[in-house]
Design a protein around this motif. Structure first.
Motif, PDB file in Angstrom:
ATOM      1  N   LEU A  53       0.748  -1.100  -0.070  1.00  0.00           N
ATOM      2  CA  LEU A  53      -0.056   0.001   0.103  1.00  0.00           C
ATOM      3  C   LEU A  53       0.850   1.127   0.143  1.00  0.00           C
ATOM      4  O   LEU A  53       1.973   1.349   0.508  1.00  0.00           O
ATOM      5  CB  LEU A  53      -1.056  -0.026   1.310  1.00  0.00           C
ATOM      6  CG  LEU A  53      -1.747  -1.163   1.320  1.00  0.00           C
ATOM      7  CD1 LEU A  53      -2.410  -1.095   2.764  1.00  0.00           C
ATOM      8  CD2 LEU A  53      -3.044  -1.226   0.316  1.00  0.00           C
ATOM      9  N   GLU A  55       1.992   3.113  -2.493  1.00  0.00           N
ATOM     10  CA  GLU A  55       2.835   3.794  -3.545  1.00  0.00           C
ATOM     11  C   GLU A  55       2.040   4.695  -4.367  1.00  0.00           C
ATOM     12  O   GLU A  55       1.130   5.152  -4.061  1.00  0.00           O
ATOM     13  CB  GLU A  55       3.121   2.595  -4.493  1.00  0.00           C
ATOM     14  CG  GLU A  55       3.858   1.481  -3.959  1.00  0.00           C
ATOM     15  CD  GLU A  55       5.105   1.961  -3.300  1.00  0.00           C
ATOM     16  OE1 GLU A  55       6.017   2.665  -4.025  1.00  0.00           O
ATOM     17  OE2 GLU A  55       5.689   1.664  -2.373  1.00  0.00           O
ATOM     18  N   ASP A  60       0.010   2.447  -7.441  1.00  0.00           N
ATOM     19  CA  ASP A  60      -0.869   1.768  -6.638  1.00  0.00           C
ATOM     20  C   ASP A  60      -2.080   1.295  -7.340  1.00  0.00           C
ATOM     21  O   ASP A  60      -2.691   0.289  -6.735  1.00  0.00           O
ATOM     22  CB  ASP A  60      -1.488   2.795  -5.644  1.00  0.00           C
ATOM     23  CG  ASP A  60      -2.212   2.453  -4.505  1.00  0.00           C
ATOM     24  OD1 ASP A  60      -1.680   1.475  -3.627  1.00  0.00           O
ATOM     25  OD2 ASP A  60      -3.397   2.681  -4.471  1.00  0.00           O
TER      26      ASP A  60
END
Length: 247
Positions: A53, A55, A60
């Motif tokens: 999670l 990014e 993402d």
């Protein structure tokens, strides 16, 4: 273009970029403020169970599909998962969360994924995206939106305009991808672990040598595997050295 405007505001001394929105943590000379002056930021939705999670928005979005012991998982399989992603990405309330938006965002993800072929490591200069057709499709999708800069009584303002609000989340992700390519292309990485589906990250390590999506998971497994192989290689030599010649 039939513009659907989404306002973003910026401090007078800092030009807004959508990378600020995507990263949630602004650079030293930039701050993003959401609608009505609400400070922008990202925190994972409690229901978001993906292995990686936080990014940048483009990466993402790619990480909404991942490997799991029971098989491939996809957070964008349904509207509930899509809303979870919008929440984790800091886009809840900014982007539509209906079926048309889900379909547009899934299409954007496929186009973006096709421009990257893992194992992906842009430390080598001149590395180009793999699929020219995907590049053209990403370029076409970028043409669905634009940034409009204005001067208001409160100072500079920026509006994202898209021809259809369903494409707003995807357009923001593609704009973020361009920001990454323009500022840190050598830091875009896919995890070196044995993933059928790659997990993507922006290498923010000081030396720029990060290889794993998570050191606690993929990194430690790789270290353990190397240690096991080394022990296996040493055992035959140790057994051979223990033999004693009898005259």
């Amino acid at each position: 273009m039939r513009a659907h405007g989404t306002p973003l505001t910026t401090l007078a001394d800092a030009r807004v970029t959508l990378l600020d929105l995507a990263l949630g943590v602004p650079g030293p000379d930039r701050r993003w403020h959401g609608p009505a002056g609400t400070a922008g930021g990202r925190s994972p939705d409690p229901a978001d169970r993906r292995p990686l999670l936080g990014e940048p928005l483009a990466l993402d979005l790619l990480n909404t599909r991942w490997d799991a012991p029971a098989g491939t998982r996809d957070l964008l399989d349904d509207l509930d998962g899509y809303r979870i992603w919008l929440s984790s990405a800091g886009l809840a309330g900014l982007c539509p969360a209906d079926g048309a938006a889900l379909s547009a965002t899934r299409h954007t993800r496929e186009a973006l994924q096709a421009t990257l072929s893992p194992p992906y490591d842009q430390r080598r200069p001149g590395r180009a995206p793999a699929d020219p057709d995907a590049v053209r499709e990403v370029d076409r999708l970028l043409g669905r939106g634009a940034l409009r800069y204005r001067l208001t009584a409160d100072g500079p303002a920026t509006t994202v305009e898209v021809d259809d609000p369903a494409w707003l989340a995807g357009w923001l992700a593609l704009d973020d991808y361009l920001q990454l390519l323009g500022t840190a292309p050598e830091r875009i990485r896919s995890c070196a672990g044995p993933h059928r589906l790659p997990l993507w990250f922006l290498d923010t390590s000081r030396n720029g040598m990060r290889r794993w999506c998570s050191m606690a998971e993929c990194g430690n497994r790789a270290k353990a595997a190397r240690h096991y192989r080394r022990l296996r290689a040493e055992q035959p030599a140790a057994r051979g050295g223990a033999r004693v010649a009898v005259g």
